[in-house]
Design an enzyme around this catalytic site. Structure first.
Site, PDB file in Angstrom:
ATOM      1  N   SER A  43       0.837  -1.200   0.000  1.00  0.00           N
ATOM      2  CA  SER A  43       0.000   0.000   0.000  1.00  0.00           C
ATOM      3  C   SER A  43       0.878   1.258   0.000  1.00  0.00           C
ATOM      4  O   SER A  43       1.697   1.437  -0.894  1.00  0.00           O
ATOM      5  CB  SER A  43      -0.961  -0.059   1.191  1.00  0.00           C
ATOM      6  OG  SER A  43      -2.029   0.842   1.018  1.00  0.00           O
ATOM      7  N   ASP A 159      -5.967  -3.514  -2.442  1.00  0.00           N
ATOM      8  CA  ASP A 159      -4.905  -3.209  -1.480  1.00  0.00           C
ATOM      9  C   ASP A 159      -4.293  -4.453  -0.826  1.00  0.00           C
ATOM     10  O   ASP A 159      -5.004  -5.307  -0.302  1.00  0.00           O
ATOM     11  CB  ASP A 159      -5.498  -2.301  -0.391  1.00  0.00           C
ATOM     12  CG  ASP A 159      -4.436  -1.615   0.444  1.00  0.00           C
ATOM     13  OD1 ASP A 159      -3.642  -2.313   1.087  1.00  0.00           O
ATOM     14  OD2 ASP A 159      -4.412  -0.375   0.457  1.00  0.00           O
TER      15      ASP A 159
END
Length: 312
Positions: A43, A159
């Site tokens: 991320s 993610d």
């Protein structure tokens, strides 16, 4: 006698705005003569890690330090029409300017790099260690609710923090002998919803965390429904708004998964910047986050030098 020089891996964890502390960690490590050979990110860790591996960390740092709340607001387009709240075109241009060019491939970076993403169809983690850098970064940062899923490698990816928030295992898979990991998810659950100890006389709670940023969005983008916005101001019973709920849920998920993954595959050194007070979307607080990243390294310097010294 010739000693084997250990390959040092740096695992940069997920944590949205808290992730600017990764810049401070890298800077502080360099100050004590430590430059990781391998960098892996999840991320926001993938954003910083990619810029570092591409030799553009200074460019990224310059931009994040200049980011004001007003400029941050411009990245939000509170509309479900694009499957998320973020202006992806504007962010894409920013990544090209601050991380690396659109055509740069992971194989071309100055040091080994990989990012973690989640396969939306299977729930499995995917390691992105080749191909276009920015495609890997986009796949790793596509937080559900804020970004639409990314189509990459014939999969829909979201993610990586949903499966492996601090990619220690990926660093080891790329050949790291010793892994320094940065966990941004410690002591964060519930922080966003706790009232401030000193409430103002008018009885309204001071906004904190995402409330500052998205309160600014509320004031700037008058046409959007207040029901989408967090902050508690004017909200009956103090119920969290949609984005408050998203932020709190992400904190819970990442904290629990991080604990589990760390227990099974602990790093050699765990750095934990103290940033629980920084909201998920407070990207304009970069200077504070970067400094805390530096402090996290300084606090553990004896341990870092001991572990790396024994590995030499």
């Amino acid at each position: 006698m010739h000693h084997h020089q250990p390959r040092i891996g740096l695992a940069l964890g997920s944590g949205a705005a808290r992730g600017w502390s990764h810049i401070g960690v890298i800077r502080a490590l360099a100050e004590i003569g430590i430059e990781p050979h391998i960098v892996c990110g999840c991320s926001i860790g993938a954003v910083v890690g990619a810029a570092y591996a591409a030799g553009n960390l200074g460019r990224l740092e310059g931009w994040v330090r200049s980011l004001s709340m007003l400029e941050l607001v411009r990245f939000f387009e509170l509309s479900w029409s694009r499957s998320g709240f973020v202006d992806t075109d504007r962010l894409d241009e920013t990544l090209v300017e601050t991380v690396c060019g659109r055509q740069v491939r992971i194989e071309d970076l100055v040091k080994p790099f990989a990012a973690v993403a989640t396969d939306l169809a299977t729930g499995r983690e995917l390691w992105l260690a080749e191909g276009p850098v920015l495609r890997a970064v986009w796949s790793s940062i596509s937080l559900p609710g804020l970004f639409p899923p990314v189509r990459h490698l014939d999969r829909w990816l979201v993610d990586g923090g949903l499966v492996n928030p601090v990619p220690v295992s990926l660093c080891r898979a790329l050949g790291a002998d010793l892994v320094l990991a940065v966990n941004l998810n410690g002591d964060i659950v519930g922080k966003h919803f706790r009232p401030k100890p000193h409430a103002p006389a008018n009885g309204h709670q001071q906004p904190d965390g995402n409330g500052d940023v998205l309160g600014a969005v509320k004031e700037t983008l008058k046409g959007y429904s207040a029901a989408l916005l967090p902050g508690g101001r004017g909200r009956a019973n103090g119920a969290p708004g949609t984005l408050d709920a998203i932020a709190g849920s992400i904190n819970i998920v990442q904290d629990r998964i991080t604990r589990s993954r760390m227990a099974g595959d602990p790093p050699d050194v765990l750095l934990a910047p103290k940033l629980a007070h920084v909201g998920l979307l407070e990207f304009h607080r970069a200077a504070e986050a970067i400094e805390e990243g530096r402090q996290a390294v300084r606090r553990l310097r004896p341990e870092i030098e001991h572990v790396l010294g024994n590995g030499r």
